[in-house]
Scaffold this motif. Sequence first.
Motif, short mmCIF file in Angstrom:
data_model
loop_
_atom_site.label_atom_id
_atom_site.label_comp_id
_atom_site.label_asym_id
_atom_site.label_seq_id
_atom_site.Cartn_x
_atom_site.Cartn_y
_atom_site.Cartn_z
N ALA A 1 0.82 -1.21 0.00
CA ALA A 1 0.00 0.00 0.00
C ALA A 1 0.85 1.26 0.00
O ALA A 1 0.46 2.29 -0.56
N ASP A 2 2.03 1.19 0.62
CA ASP A 2 2.92 2.36 0.67
C ASP A 2 3.84 2.44 -0.54
O ASP A 2 4.72 3.31 -0.60
N GLY A 3 3.67 1.52 -1.50
CA GLY A 3 4.47 1.54 -2.72
C GLY A 3 5.76 0.76 -2.65
O GLY A 3 6.47 0.63 -3.67
N THR A 4 6.12 0.23 -1.49
CA THR A 4 7.37 -0.52 -1.37
C THR A 4 7.24 -1.90 -2.02
O THR A 4 6.17 -2.49 -2.06
N GLN A 5 8.37 -2.39 -2.53
CA GLN A 5 8.45 -3.71 -3.14
C GLN A 5 9.57 -4.51 -2.48
O GLN A 5 10.46 -3.93 -1.84
N ALA A 6 9.52 -5.83 -2.63
CA ALA A 6 10.47 -6.69 -1.93
C ALA A 6 11.06 -7.74 -2.86
O ALA A 6 10.33 -8.38 -3.63
N VAL A 7 12.37 -7.91 -2.77
CA VAL A 7 13.07 -8.96 -3.51
C VAL A 7 14.04 -9.65 -2.55
O VAL A 7 14.81 -8.98 -1.84
N PHE A 8 13.99 -10.97 -2.52
CA PHE A 8 14.94 -11.75 -1.73
C PHE A 8 16.18 -12.06 -2.54
O PHE A 8 16.09 -12.38 -3.74
N VAL A 9 17.33 -11.98 -1.89
CA VAL A 9 18.58 -12.51 -2.44
C VAL A 9 18.75 -13.88 -1.80
O VAL A 9 18.81 -13.98 -0.57
N ALA A 10 18.79 -14.92 -2.62
CA ALA A 10 18.77 -16.28 -2.08
C ALA A 10 19.98 -17.08 -2.55
O ALA A 10 20.46 -16.91 -3.68
N ARG A 11 20.45 -17.93 -1.68
CA ARG A 11 21.41 -18.97 -2.07
C ARG A 11 20.59 -20.14 -2.62
O ARG A 11 19.70 -20.63 -1.93
N VAL A 12 20.89 -20.57 -3.83
CA VAL A 12 20.10 -21.61 -4.48
C VAL A 12 21.04 -22.70 -5.01
O VAL A 12 22.05 -22.41 -5.66
N LEU A 13 20.68 -23.95 -4.73
CA LEU A 13 21.46 -25.10 -5.20
C LEU A 13 20.88 -25.56 -6.53
O LEU A 13 19.88 -26.28 -6.57
#
Length: 224
Positions: A118-130
């Motif tokens: 609602a406040d316009g923020t977005q989220a992205v995870f940095v992940a370790r992936v096998l």
Amino acid sequence: MGENEYFQEFLLEPSSAEYHTVQKVSTFHIYLFICTIFIVRLQNTHLRRVYEMQKKNISEKNQQDGAGEKLLYHGTSQETCTAIKTKGFNRTTAFGHGTYFAVNASYNANATYSRPAADGTQAVFVARVLTGMYTVGHSAMRVPPPRSSQQPHDCYDSVVDRIDNPSTFVVFHDNQAYPDYLITFNLPPTCDCTVDERLRWLLSLGETGSQPPCLHIGVSCCDC
């Protein structure tokens, strides 16, 4: 031991070396002048323990080919962030019924994947992936296919959108990815540029040393 005792999060100082390393590796340094960015390091001892066990299993199975550990990116909504931080990633479908990760963070900066709050923020995870050994996937896959018809139980570890220079990896095992960092950002609402247009603008800024106009008439990226 309660769930909260397994999990901690640490807000990185923008002046710290760790903050700048995560920002640069994830290509979010490109957004430096047009975003407000918060980076949180996640520490979930339970998820990390089972992830390391899975890494050992894949490494032993693939021998010299190893576990193929990569830093990849997963965009999501703010509503699902807590569940991912504490319980791990969820599964969706496109190239298979697995968890999807992008090679480039800018792909997940798209509002389709990191849905704005609602406040316009977005989220992205940095992940370790096998990623291990991988092949091309499709939407009907629920597990990776066998690597050989003679050994049906020896399966690939992940699938991709294409073998040549893949942009998306999909894993099917909950313990095959670990959420390392959470990046929260806010694209200014005054600018009509898409993510790709912003990238092109900033790249041209670096090349020319000048301030090029926004691609949208009447709106300047410098005003964002």
